[in-house]
Design a protein around this motif. Sequence first.
Motif, PDB file in Angstrom:
ATOM      1  N   LEU A   5       0.533  -0.953   0.146  1.00 28.57           N
ATOM      2  CA  LEU A   5       0.281  -0.109  -0.345  1.00 28.57           C
ATOM      3  C   LEU A   5       0.646   1.260   0.263  1.00 28.57           C
ATOM      4  CD1 LEU A   5      -2.573  -0.915   2.345  1.00 28.57           C
ATOM      5  CD2 LEU A   5      -2.782  -1.362  -0.089  1.00 28.57           C
ATOM      6  N   SER A   6       0.425   2.151  -0.399  1.00 22.57           N
ATOM      7  CA  SER A   6       1.340   3.685  -0.192  1.00 22.57           C
ATOM      8  C   SER A   6       0.667   4.055   0.560  1.00 22.57           C
ATOM      9  CB  SER A   6       0.702   4.445  -1.976  1.00 22.57           C
ATOM     10  OG  SER A   6      -1.140   4.803  -2.074  1.00 22.57           O
ATOM     11  N   ASN A  93       5.131  13.883   6.496  1.00 23.10           N
ATOM     12  CA  ASN A  93       6.410  12.596   6.166  1.00 23.10           C
ATOM     13  C   ASN A  93       7.613  12.982   5.894  1.00 23.10           C
ATOM     14  OD1 ASN A  93       3.461  11.931   5.557  1.00 23.10           O
ATOM     15  ND2 ASN A  93       4.185  11.031   2.944  1.00 23.10           N
ATOM     16  N   ASP A  94       8.017  14.802   6.164  1.00 24.94           N
ATOM     17  CA  ASP A  94       9.616  14.475   6.331  1.00 24.94           C
ATOM     18  C   ASP A  94       9.682  14.392   7.569  1.00 24.94           C
ATOM     19  OD1 ASP A  94      12.120  16.273   4.876  1.00 24.94           O
ATOM     20  OD2 ASP A  94      11.700  17.376   6.201  1.00 24.94           O
ATOM     21  N   SER A  95       9.054  15.389   8.739  1.00 22.40           N
ATOM     22  CA  SER A  95       8.971  15.020  10.148  1.00 22.40           C
ATOM     23  C   SER A  95       9.077  13.590  10.407  1.00 22.40           C
ATOM     24  CB  SER A  95       8.140  15.665  11.489  1.00 22.40           C
ATOM     25  OG  SER A  95       8.318  16.829  10.838  1.00 22.40           O
ATOM     26  N   ALA A  96       8.484  12.783   9.944  1.00 18.93           N
ATOM     27  CA  ALA A  96       8.489  11.167  10.567  1.00 18.93           C
ATOM     28  C   ALA A  96       9.688  10.768  10.009  1.00 18.93           C
ATOM     29  CB  ALA A  96       7.431  11.111   9.148  1.00 18.93           C
ATOM     30  N   GLU A  97      10.312  11.075   8.470  1.00 23.88           N
ATOM     31  CA  GLU A  97      11.306  10.933   7.768  1.00 23.88           C
ATOM     32  C   GLU A  97      12.879  10.910   9.324  1.00 23.88           C
ATOM     33  OE1 GLU A  97      12.182  12.109   4.397  1.00 23.88           O
ATOM     34  OE2 GLU A  97      10.926  11.075   3.328  1.00 23.88           O
ATOM     35  N   GLN A  98      12.831  12.262   9.699  1.00 25.31           N
ATOM     36  CA  GLN A  98      14.149  12.163  10.801  1.00 25.31           C
ATOM     37  C   GLN A  98      13.652  11.317  11.886  1.00 25.31           C
ATOM     38  OE1 GLN A  98      13.445  15.930  11.667  1.00 25.31           O
ATOM     39  NE2 GLN A  98      13.504  17.224   8.999  1.00 25.31           N
ATOM     40  N   ASN A 160      11.321  -3.067  13.695  1.00 22.05           N
ATOM     41  CA  ASN A 160       9.588  -3.586  13.820  1.00 22.05           C
ATOM     42  C   ASN A 160       8.690  -2.802  14.532  1.00 22.05           C
ATOM     43  OD1 ASN A 160       7.717  -6.152  14.482  1.00 22.05           O
ATOM     44  ND2 ASN A 160       8.359  -5.802  16.885  1.00 22.05           N
ATOM     45  N   ASN A 161       9.108  -2.163  15.672  1.00 12.82           N
ATOM     46  CA  ASN A 161       8.130  -1.057  16.329  1.00 12.82           C
ATOM     47  C   ASN A 161       7.233   0.239  14.767  1.00 12.82           C
ATOM     48  OD1 ASN A 161       7.285  -2.025  18.723  1.00 12.82           O
ATOM     49  ND2 ASN A 161       9.453  -2.284  18.803  1.00 12.82           N
ATOM     50  N   GLN A 162       8.401   0.291  13.723  1.00  7.93           N
ATOM     51  CA  GLN A 162       8.224   1.643  12.848  1.00  7.93           C
ATOM     52  C   GLN A 162       7.500   1.081  12.041  1.00  7.93           C
ATOM     53  OE1 GLN A 162      12.236   3.019  11.851  1.00  7.93           O
ATOM     54  NE2 GLN A 162      12.226   4.266  13.200  1.00  7.93           N
ATOM     55  N   LEU A 163       7.892  -0.324  11.626  1.00  9.29           N
ATOM     56  CA  LEU A 163       7.073  -1.010  10.586  1.00  9.29           C
ATOM     57  C   LEU A 163       5.652  -1.401  10.794  1.00  9.29           C
ATOM     58  CD1 LEU A 163       9.233  -3.978   9.218  1.00  9.29           C
ATOM     59  CD2 LEU A 163       7.983  -2.902   7.791  1.00  9.29           C
ATOM     60  N   PHE A 222      10.983  -3.121   1.000  1.00  7.43           N
ATOM     61  CA  PHE A 222       9.554  -3.768   0.349  1.00  7.43           C
ATOM     62  C   PHE A 222       8.792  -3.384   0.648  1.00  7.43           C
ATOM     63  CE2 PHE A 222      12.986  -7.380  -0.325  1.00  7.43           C
ATOM     64  CZ  PHE A 222      13.097  -6.648  -1.488  1.00  7.43           C
ATOM     65  N   ALA A 223       8.070  -3.005   2.078  1.00 11.27           N
ATOM     66  CA  ALA A 223       7.322  -2.738   2.337  1.00 11.27           C
ATOM     67  C   ALA A 223       6.602  -1.257   2.150  1.00 11.27           C
ATOM     68  CB  ALA A 223       6.855  -2.991   3.605  1.00 11.27           C
ATOM     69  N   GLY A 224       7.718  -0.711   1.208  1.00 14.29           N
ATOM     70  CA  GLY A 224       7.652   1.199   1.000  1.00 14.29           C
ATOM     71  C   GLY A 224       7.224   2.031   2.254  1.00 14.29           C
ATOM     72  N   CYS A 225       7.832   1.600   2.972  1.00 16.15           N
ATOM     73  CA  CYS A 225       7.671   2.594   4.096  1.00 16.15           C
ATOM     74  C   CYS A 225       9.067   3.855   4.614  1.00 16.15           C
ATOM     75  CB  CYS A 225       8.851   1.286   5.847  1.00 16.15           C
ATOM     76  SG  CYS A 225       6.659   0.587   6.016  1.00 16.15           S
ATOM     77  N   ILE A 226       8.850   4.214   5.535  1.00 20.84           N
ATOM     78  CA  ILE A 226       9.858   5.524   5.691  1.00 20.84           C
ATOM     79  C   ILE A 226      11.248   4.871   5.256  1.00 20.84           C
ATOM     80  CG2 ILE A 226      10.269   7.552   6.885  1.00 20.84           C
ATOM     81  CD1 ILE A 226       7.486   7.850   5.667  1.00 20.84           C
ATOM     82  N   PRO A 227      11.910   5.948   4.381  1.00 20.95           N
ATOM     83  CA  PRO A 227      13.301   5.413   4.251  1.00 20.95           C
ATOM     84  C   PRO A 227      14.439   5.692   5.797  1.00 20.95           C
ATOM     85  CG  PRO A 227      12.910   7.409   3.059  1.00 20.95           C
ATOM     86  CD  PRO A 227      11.696   6.660   3.858  1.00 20.95           C
ATOM     87  N   ILE A 228      14.851   4.731   5.748  1.00 21.55           N
ATOM     88  CA  ILE A 228      16.262   5.011   6.915  1.00 21.55           C
ATOM     89  C   ILE A 228      17.395   5.609   6.485  1.00 21.55           C
ATOM     90  CG2 ILE A 228      17.632   4.062   9.373  1.00 21.55           C
ATOM     91  CD1 ILE A 228      14.611   2.708   9.148  1.00 21.55           C
ATOM     92  N   ARG A 229      18.184   6.666   6.607  1.00 19.67           N
ATOM     93  CA  ARG A 229      19.123   7.314   6.652  1.00 19.67           C
ATOM     94  C   ARG A 229      19.965   8.219   6.846  1.00 19.67           C
ATOM     95  NH1 ARG A 229      16.203   8.677   1.647  1.00 19.67           N
ATOM     96  NH2 ARG A 229      15.704   6.822  -0.162  1.00 19.67           N
TER      97      ARG A 229
END
Length: 457
Positions: A5-6, A93-98, A160-163, A222-229
């Motif tokens: 899902l998007s 979404n930007d805050s969620a990525e941080q 796990n929890n972020q997913l 693969f789940a299209g979640c928020i990227p971790i960088r």
Amino acid sequence: MKKILSQDEKFQRMLEAPLPGLIGKLAVPTIISMLVTSFYNMADTFFVGKIGTSATAAVGVVFPLMSIIQALGFFFGHGSGNSMSRKLGAKENDSAEQLASAGFFSALFCGLLITVFGLFFLKPLALALGSTDTILPYTEDYLGIILLGAPYMTAQLVLNNQLRFQGSAFYAMIGIASGAVLNIILDPLFIFVFDMGISGAALATVISQFVSFVLLLLGAHFAGCIPIRLKNIRCIPKCFSEIAKGGLPSLFRQGLGSVATIALNLAANPYGDAAIAAMSIVMRITFFAASALIGFGQGFQPVCGFNYGAKRYDRVREAFWFCVKVSTVFSLIAAVVGFCLSPQLIEIFRKGDANVIQIGTTALRMQCLTFPLLGWITLNNMLFQTIGKTVPASVLASARQGIFFFPAIFLLPIFLHLTGIQLAQPVADIAAFALSIPLNISVIHELKMMSEKKHPL
């Protein structure tokens, strides 16, 4: 192949789908994850139990340190995940990525510190955890290997929890459950076939945890979640403030749980290895039953976070009461079954050791009497934490195995001896339940007022 899902589709599902079905879909994978994880914790105890009573007790002695490792993982995982779900519900979404990146890399670093300091102070740490002279050699063997896995143990709990909080509970389940199943397979292989004893149990755990870590990293992709960088870590003070608000209740709950286990081991120490082993077995059994409640509650958390962020307070309250009803019915059934089958459950782990079975049976039956209260306590804690009520969430998280448990475990044995040790947790459960009632009334009333303000008559 499971449909990915998007973010927009996840957003609509969280805010519009019927609650029983939605919570069920999110809860089933988390329940499976929790049960399988708890089962492999019991598998360690089961297979190590074949070595001897002192080895069984050593696993129980090390368990508090593993709880501390988990506490850090839950602190950063729940802290970032809770805030992420509210940010995603509010379309930030930007805050969620941080938050996602800050939580992950912080957990990895803290786990590395535990490894370095734990190995340097291995023997003093083993003694501080409650080892007796006969348990100490087993504890050092087991603990020395477990410490090597601390960095990715903490980081995998964050993933796990972020997913979960992003509505991708299926991928979280695959990562956690695969490692747990692998642990169950490797335990007898390393312990008996390779004749590694208790060190084999520890090595099986470390390898399995690493496999879970890798699978969760792949799942997040693969789940299209928020990227971790690393480059996403910006506004560090603000990120850590958000993580602390959402994660402190988990840190208190898990951290105090580990300290409570140390206190329990120390209190049981004068009564010998059998008492330590029996209480360790009871702890694993009750955690297995409680893990289903926790898993169900974790299906509620992303729904709660998304809807609270989107100001759908009526839906938050509806989801909460639905989950309370279901969890209470389940915990009542589990308590009855556990009470009736207590001797048989203890005997699975230490067959033929009459002393361990007798002590464990009494303790397990006492805990079954208050187990039906845990559904209410758990769901209230998750509600407070997910909507950012840090103070009531932290107080309630500290109550069951901290505020009320410590006085009980120190005072009751003075008057009731071994029975006092067996009674400590049930007494703390009753007190935590009583405390949760006024806290619940306050928070639910506030949600109702916010809902009426948003939708006046």
